[in-house]
Design a protein around this motif. Sequence first.
Motif, mmCIF file in Angstrom:
data_model
loop_
_atom_site.group_PDB
_atom_site.id
_atom_site.type_symbol
_atom_site.label_atom_id
_atom_site.label_comp_id
_atom_site.label_asym_id
_atom_site.label_seq_id
_atom_site.Cartn_x
_atom_site.Cartn_y
_atom_site.Cartn_z
ATOM 1 N N LEU A 1 -14.467 -98.611 -79.736
ATOM 2 C CA LEU A 1 -15.578 -97.818 -80.270
ATOM 3 C C LEU A 1 -15.089 -96.991 -81.458
ATOM 4 O O LEU A 1 -13.930 -96.553 -81.496
ATOM 5 C CB LEU A 1 -16.150 -96.899 -79.194
ATOM 6 C CG LEU A 1 -16.765 -97.600 -77.969
ATOM 7 C CD1 LEU A 1 -17.288 -96.563 -76.974
ATOM 8 C CD2 LEU A 1 -17.884 -98.547 -78.367
ATOM 9 N N PRO A 2 -15.967 -96.748 -82.420
ATOM 10 C CA PRO A 2 -15.545 -96.058 -83.644
ATOM 11 C C PRO A 2 -15.745 -94.548 -83.583
ATOM 12 O O PRO A 2 -16.564 -94.025 -82.819
ATOM 13 C CB PRO A 2 -16.480 -96.668 -84.701
ATOM 14 C CG PRO A 2 -17.743 -96.919 -83.938
ATOM 15 C CD PRO A 2 -17.331 -97.290 -82.548
ATOM 16 N N THR A 3 -14.973 -93.870 -84.432
ATOM 17 C CA THR A 3 -15.146 -92.444 -84.687
ATOM 18 C C THR A 3 -14.996 -92.234 -86.192
ATOM 19 O O THR A 3 -14.190 -92.911 -86.840
ATOM 20 C CB THR A 3 -14.085 -91.602 -83.944
ATOM 21 O OG1 THR A 3 -14.107 -91.954 -82.553
ATOM 22 C CG2 THR A 3 -14.346 -90.116 -84.097
ATOM 23 N N ALA A 4 -15.781 -91.290 -86.729
ATOM 24 C CA ALA A 4 -15.683 -90.955 -88.156
ATOM 25 C C ALA A 4 -15.069 -89.569 -88.279
ATOM 26 O O ALA A 4 -15.438 -88.640 -87.544
ATOM 27 C CB ALA A 4 -17.058 -90.991 -88.816
ATOM 28 N N TYR A 5 -14.103 -89.425 -89.213
ATOM 29 C CA TYR A 5 -13.409 -88.162 -89.425
ATOM 30 C C TYR A 5 -13.533 -87.744 -90.886
ATOM 31 O O TYR A 5 -13.670 -88.585 -91.793
ATOM 32 C CB TYR A 5 -11.920 -88.285 -89.085
ATOM 33 C CG TYR A 5 -11.606 -88.479 -87.619
ATOM 34 C CD1 TYR A 5 -11.509 -87.379 -86.779
ATOM 35 C CD2 TYR A 5 -11.385 -89.749 -87.095
ATOM 36 C CE1 TYR A 5 -11.202 -87.547 -85.429
ATOM 37 C CE2 TYR A 5 -11.098 -89.927 -85.753
ATOM 38 C CZ TYR A 5 -11.003 -88.817 -84.924
ATOM 39 O OH TYR A 5 -10.705 -88.991 -83.595
ATOM 40 N N ILE A 6 -13.448 -86.445 -91.076
ATOM 41 C CA ILE A 6 -13.250 -85.894 -92.422
ATOM 42 C C ILE A 6 -11.769 -85.516 -92.524
ATOM 43 O O ILE A 6 -11.235 -84.815 -91.660
ATOM 44 C CB ILE A 6 -14.112 -84.641 -92.663
ATOM 45 C CG1 ILE A 6 -15.595 -85.031 -92.607
ATOM 46 C CG2 ILE A 6 -13.786 -84.019 -94.016
ATOM 47 C CD1 ILE A 6 -16.016 -85.959 -93.717
ATOM 48 N N ALA A 7 -11.121 -86.038 -93.558
ATOM 49 C CA ALA A 7 -9.698 -85.737 -93.765
ATOM 50 C C ALA A 7 -9.548 -84.934 -95.047
ATOM 51 O O ALA A 7 -10.363 -85.028 -95.969
ATOM 52 C CB ALA A 7 -8.894 -87.019 -93.841
ATOM 53 N N GLU A 8 -8.500 -84.140 -95.086
ATOM 54 C CA GLU A 8 -8.191 -83.404 -96.319
ATOM 55 C C GLU A 8 -6.755 -83.726 -96.743
ATOM 56 O O GLU A 8 -5.900 -83.996 -95.906
ATOM 57 C CB GLU A 8 -8.366 -81.905 -96.102
ATOM 58 C CG GLU A 8 -7.478 -81.323 -95.030
ATOM 59 C CD GLU A 8 -7.664 -79.824 -94.900
ATOM 60 O OE1 GLU A 8 -8.220 -79.233 -95.827
ATOM 61 O OE2 GLU A 8 -7.238 -79.257 -93.876
ATOM 62 N N GLU A 9 -6.532 -83.717 -98.016
ATOM 63 C CA GLU A 9 -5.211 -84.039 -98.562
ATOM 64 C C GLU A 9 -4.449 -82.752 -98.839
ATOM 65 O O GLU A 9 -4.954 -81.851 -99.511
ATOM 66 C CB GLU A 9 -5.369 -84.846 -99.859
ATOM 67 C CG GLU A 9 -4.043 -85.393 -100.373
ATOM 68 C CD GLU A 9 -4.225 -86.221 -101.624
ATOM 69 O OE1 GLU A 9 -3.320 -86.993 -101.951
ATOM 70 O OE2 GLU A 9 -5.293 -86.081 -102.265
ATOM 71 N N ARG A 10 -3.251 -82.726 -98.303
ATOM 72 C CA ARG A 10 -2.374 -81.568 -98.522
ATOM 73 C C ARG A 10 -1.007 -82.082 -98.926
ATOM 74 O O ARG A 10 -0.356 -82.780 -98.142
ATOM 75 C CB ARG A 10 -2.244 -80.722 -97.248
ATOM 76 C CG ARG A 10 -3.543 -80.152 -96.712
ATOM 77 C CD ARG A 10 -3.309 -79.476 -95.372
ATOM 78 N NE ARG A 10 -4.533 -79.077 -94.736
ATOM 79 C CZ ARG A 10 -4.628 -78.730 -93.459
ATOM 80 N NH1 ARG A 10 -3.530 -78.783 -92.688
ATOM 81 N NH2 ARG A 10 -5.783 -78.368 -92.948
ATOM 82 N N ALA A 11 -0.610 -81.731 -100.129
ATOM 83 C CA ALA A 11 0.719 -82.094 -100.639
ATOM 84 C C ALA A 11 0.999 -83.576 -100.511
ATOM 85 O O ALA A 11 2.094 -83.991 -100.122
ATOM 86 C CB ALA A 11 1.797 -81.269 -99.926
#
Length: 952
Positions: free
Chosen positions: A19-29
């Motif tokens: 089953l799928p999940t959607a995430y918000i990711a952020e870029e750090r360094a």
Amino acid sequence: MSYHLFFDLSYHPDFDLHLPTAYIAEERAGYWHLFKCATPEVLQSLHLWQPSEAAAAAIALVDDLQPPALLKKYLKKGTTLEELYRNKEHKKHLQEQVEERTAQLLQCVVEQRMPLTVGYTHRDEIAKKRVAVSDKVLTPSLEFEKTAEGIIYRLYLFEGEQRITPREAAIELLNNAYCWLVLDGSLVRVADLKASHLKPFLTKEATLIPERNIEEYFEKFLKKILRKVPIKAIGFAVIERKELLGAELRLLHDFFANHYKLTIAFDYGGYTFESQQRKDTQSDLAFDEQRTPKIYHYRRDKEAEAVYHKALTRLGFAEEEGTFYLKDSTDPFATYAALFSHRAALTEAGFSIGKLLVGGKEIAFEAPVLRQSPTTTDNDWFDLNIEVQLGDSRFHFKELVGNLKAQNPVYELPNGKLFIIPQEWFARFGTVVKYTQERGGKLQLPRSNYALLESLPELRPTSLVQEVDYTPSPNLKATLRPYQIAGVKWLLEHYHNGMGACLADDMGLGKTLQTLALLTHIHDSLPEHPSPYADLFSQGELLREPLRVLVILPSSLIFNWYDEAKRFAPHLKCTQYVGSNRKVKLNRLQHYDLVFTSYPIVALDAKLLQRHEFRYIILDESQRIKNHTSKTFKAINSLKAAHKLSLSGTPIENSLSDLWAQMQFINPDILQTYASFNKHFITEIQKKHNPVALEELKTIISPFLLRRTKAQVLTDLPDMEEQIAYCPLADEQRKWYEREKSKIRNELLHIEGQVSQISALKMLMRLRQISNHPRLADKESTLPSGKYEEVISTLQMIVSSGQKALVFSSFTTHLQLYEDWCKQAGVKYVHLSGSTPLAERRVAVSTFQSDPTVPLFFLSLKAGEVGLNLTRASYVLLLDPWWNPFSERQAIGRAHRLGQENKVNVIRFVSKDTIEEKIIKLQQAKAALSAELVEEKAIISEVMEQMEDILA
């Protein structure tokens, strides 16, 4: 902050699915960190970043595939997933539904190159769980090797020419139905295979099928795979087949387009390729009588198949990815209909047409034949005698009515086959069957809907009177113009056919006269009987049977009709069913030819009038019953009459619902129930502007509605027609008027000497004001006015019919009442009084003459009697009679003059039983005098001489 959308696919043990999940990711360094699930609330909070349309669609898929959402959708109340999964069919259904959505998500991820992880948890590093996204589609291949022990078969995957052995690769299966998997860190898909077929080869390279199990294993596990996957054979006889033996046409339902299309099944002697299939070869494993396995290899002959493709396109079928259909058709069975019509040409072209299936049931592929007998009459109904013959099957057309009404072309025959009703039948019979009923095993149509049969000449009834011979009766004391004779003929046709009619000529074209001519003709044809009052001096006298016609009118028109009847048909016995003592006449109504009464009285006396059966009920100004929920409408429709006639210059004032009420009166149920009329006509025509619905409505009502405009018959009309609208006072208004009249009479009796003209006219003016509207005599009065209601009704009729009127009064305060009504009703107007400056007079005249949106011009009688050219007006309304008819004629002349293109209708509004009636009698007494010779002083002198009679 740099945000990005990530998707993850992880195995869920409860559902036994990824089953799928959607995430918000952020870029750090330079590193990505998943920090929040991509829920609608989280996305809304990120004002600086919004997902693309494709990403939003992917998120929506993920939301639908969350465990809570799936449980809500698939679990019944009080059950668990574990209980659902105990049923293998239920489990299979759920998993197939979920995997189809998961496959859509993965396809979106591939197309949009979205980041994807597999099996991610918050303890993991993204880099370790992230997989490469590619659009690779691997091709499976089966290898069979015959040995002494049995058959060894192996499965390999090919990426181009590169062969991949599943056991040697790192593979994680993500989706069974569509075979999505992770191969060596990359997301790929395997064509024409389920993941469950690949699973055994993840741990071993080959599988041995013992000799004794070959056929069983083949039937249960391999047969479907072999039809899709290329085969390599070692130790087998390989038989090549590439000759096209035949082409059979089949029906294919395009679910998304809701359209049946044609496909061609190409027969290669053991395997059939469908025209929409892309693959060119097919291998199959079979066993001969000695149970020796053989490999059959089929190869398509594209050139031979192309001949059949071209044959279909030449007949007008469009081709799309190997399917054939008719373009620009909304009929789901249009392609089938074309196939049926071209069946001879298709057979000649080498096609065979086998069983055509719809929903698993066979279509009866035979030409239907309609067998029709003449339509017969059963009282108020027509019997439609139609049979359908389809091969050996024969049934009555009424069996198809339900399908035709529901727009369902699929009718199941008693033998289980399907009959596809031709689309032409929907167009031809669709409107008719809406109004049919099955009564006593017969298919019947109400007589009043006979116009629907005009387009079906074979069903047209012969029992209807189509044309009548009419010569005006010598008893009619009037000369009819040609269009009026045509109108009487039309009314007589409906009378002889036992159907109602609506005469909707423009106001002023003589609807009253045409009606009296009709009634005179009918009266002449009635049987004669000896007079019940015969005596020695009148032996043998014969009397016509009474007409027994009830004429229902606005109160103000009763006296007009009564006078017109006495003038044009003096031989008819008339009475007025009005007043407080009207019920004295109740038992004698059947002895009269014409009974005149009003709408309010019918509403009050409906139960009393129901005792009588009239030959005719006639409504004048029939738009008065436009409100189908009103007491008046219900009362009138409760009365009994063999014939009904409505008269109205404006059968539709506000909306189509006005028309329904009037048609319901003359021909009950001709437009079915109001709810049905609202759905099929009001909504379709007024809101959706459906031209088909409008044409259907016209077809139904046109035989019963005759409308001629002044423009059509202007050459046959007099230059001007005048009428008096008598307006009864309202009850409280009458009481005040009588008190004031008594008071004035008493004052005059007690005055010694000669009464001055000024004093007398001042006293009489107060009576005139009260008779017009109590507010003219007392600004604070809240009493109603009978005349006000009649005038407003006429103004509404004029405005709704798009015509223009001059409205005159000798009281500017009287005009102000109607100007206030215009403001409330949003009706544009101009006005002119003695205080209007010359420049404003010109603007008012110019506006009225040139602006089509300004229908009304209010003028004080004196200010408007000279110096104006107002030829755009086709109505002149005189709200209150003036002593001097010359002033009125001058005012009328503002519209009735050179340049006038329309007939002018003059309406004088006169309050019944008031001083206004006395003024009219004075005017009529002087009518023979030339206008130039009648001076106002002479009129006033006569008023003074007749003061006692005026106040009587």
